[in-house]
Motif scaffolding. Structure first.
Motif, PDB file in Angstrom:
ATOM      1  N   HIS A 271      -9.077  -6.196  -4.022  1.00 56.67           N
ATOM      2  CA  HIS A 271      -7.780  -5.537  -4.236  1.00 56.67           C
ATOM      3  C   HIS A 271      -6.946  -6.190  -5.336  1.00 56.67           C
ATOM      4  O   HIS A 271      -6.405  -5.519  -6.208  1.00 56.67           O
TER       5      HIS A 271
ATOM      6  N   CYS B 124      -2.665  -2.359  -8.223  1.00 55.32           N
ATOM      7  CA  CYS B 124      -2.896  -1.588  -7.014  1.00 55.32           C
ATOM      8  C   CYS B 124      -2.011  -2.229  -5.948  1.00 55.32           C
ATOM      9  O   CYS B 124      -2.078  -3.434  -5.730  1.00 55.32           O
TER      10      CYS B 124
ATOM     11  N   HIS C 104      -5.740   3.887  -2.637  1.00 56.82           N
ATOM     12  CA  HIS C 104      -5.211   2.872  -3.539  1.00 56.82           C
ATOM     13  C   HIS C 104      -3.736   3.166  -3.788  1.00 56.82           C
ATOM     14  O   HIS C 104      -3.248   4.251  -3.481  1.00 56.82           O
TER      15      HIS C 104
ATOM     16  N   GLU D 204      -1.777  -1.122  -2.731  1.00 55.48           N
ATOM     17  CA  GLU D 204      -2.184  -0.698  -1.388  1.00 55.48           C
ATOM     18  C   GLU D 204      -3.465  -1.473  -1.092  1.00 55.48           C
ATOM     19  O   GLU D 204      -4.444  -1.341  -1.842  1.00 55.48           O
ATOM     20  N   TYR D 205      -3.473  -2.290  -0.041  1.00 54.87           N
ATOM     21  CA  TYR D 205      -4.656  -3.122   0.197  1.00 54.87           C
ATOM     22  C   TYR D 205      -5.899  -2.247   0.374  1.00 54.87           C
ATOM     23  O   TYR D 205      -5.929  -1.361   1.230  1.00 54.87           O
ATOM     24  N   CYS D 206      -6.935  -2.494  -0.460  1.00 63.41           N
ATOM     25  CA  CYS D 206      -8.095  -1.597  -0.450  1.00 63.41           C
ATOM     26  C   CYS D 206      -9.406  -2.340  -0.271  1.00 63.41           C
ATOM     27  O   CYS D 206     -10.474  -1.743  -0.307  1.00 63.41           O
TER      28      CYS D 206
ATOM     29  N   MET E 134      -7.613  -5.425  -9.100  1.00 60.58           N
ATOM     30  CA  MET E 134      -7.512  -4.035  -9.564  1.00 60.58           C
ATOM     31  C   MET E 134      -6.303  -3.885 -10.473  1.00 60.58           C
ATOM     32  O   MET E 134      -5.211  -3.542 -10.030  1.00 60.58           O
TER      33      MET E 134
END
Ligand code: CUA
Length: 182
Positions: free
Chosen positions: A144, A136, A102, A138-140, A147
């Motif tokens: 995503h 967040c 993340h 960072e692509y998770c 978040m």
């Protein structure tokens, strides 16, 4: 080979720019010791909530009076999702992930770090009073974009250090809830 004057100017210009960029990076890294805001501290990502360092996520004050926030990232939430810290005071953020990578970002501040499962990311920063959005970056996964969390920085005089948690989430679960059952 004939190189047009105009093209020569651009080639030299690009060369000078590259030299400047590499030099500034080298100076920041070597002379000013600027490093990514992380340190190498490992943790078992499958046992984060059982680990003493993250068993009670949230804000606390250590024996020296230093404010610390422990945050756990997971698909797709930050735990806790609502944080209140004193303004104009150094706050150390410690964050780790229970699953995937993340990106912890306190929007419009310098508070930002990657969050990798297996590691504890840590940085110290100071906030002006106000309300901040934590996202967040960072692509998770599919959630995503959901978040998010809130951070409130309140004037020091209005801030109350949270009481030390009497029981941990694990203990509360083990007791079958926080009710007294005699
Ligand atoms: Cu977590 Cu994107």
């Amino acid at each position: 080979m004939k190189v047009d004057l105009y093209e020569k100017i651009w080639m030299w210009g690009v060369g000078v720019m590259l030299a400047l960029f590499f030099t500034s990076t080298a100076v920041a890294a070597v002379r000013d010791s600027l490093q990514p805001p992380s340190h190498v501290e490992t943790i078992d990502p499958t046992r984060v909530m059982a680990d003493a360092r993250f068993r009670t996520p949230g804000v606390s004050v250590d024996a020296a009076g230093h404010v610390q926030v422990r945050i756990v990232g997971m698909t797709f939430a930050w735990l806790p999702a609502d944080i209140t810290v004193p303004a104009a005071t150094p706050v150390t953020i410690r964050v780790t992930s229970m699953d995937v990578v993340h990106g912890f970002e306190i929007v419009r501040t310098d508070g930002q770090t990657m969050v990798l499962p297996g590691y504890v990311s840590q940085f110290t920063t100071t906030f002006d009073a106000g309300e901040y959005l934590i996202t967040c970056n960072e692509y998770c996964g599919v959630g995503h974009h959901t978040m998010a969390a809130k951070l409130h920085a309140v004037p020091r005089a209005q801030w109350h250090a949270p009481a030390v948690a009497a029981s941990t989430p694990t203990q509360i679960l083990a007791q079958g809830g926080s009710h007294d059952r005699r």
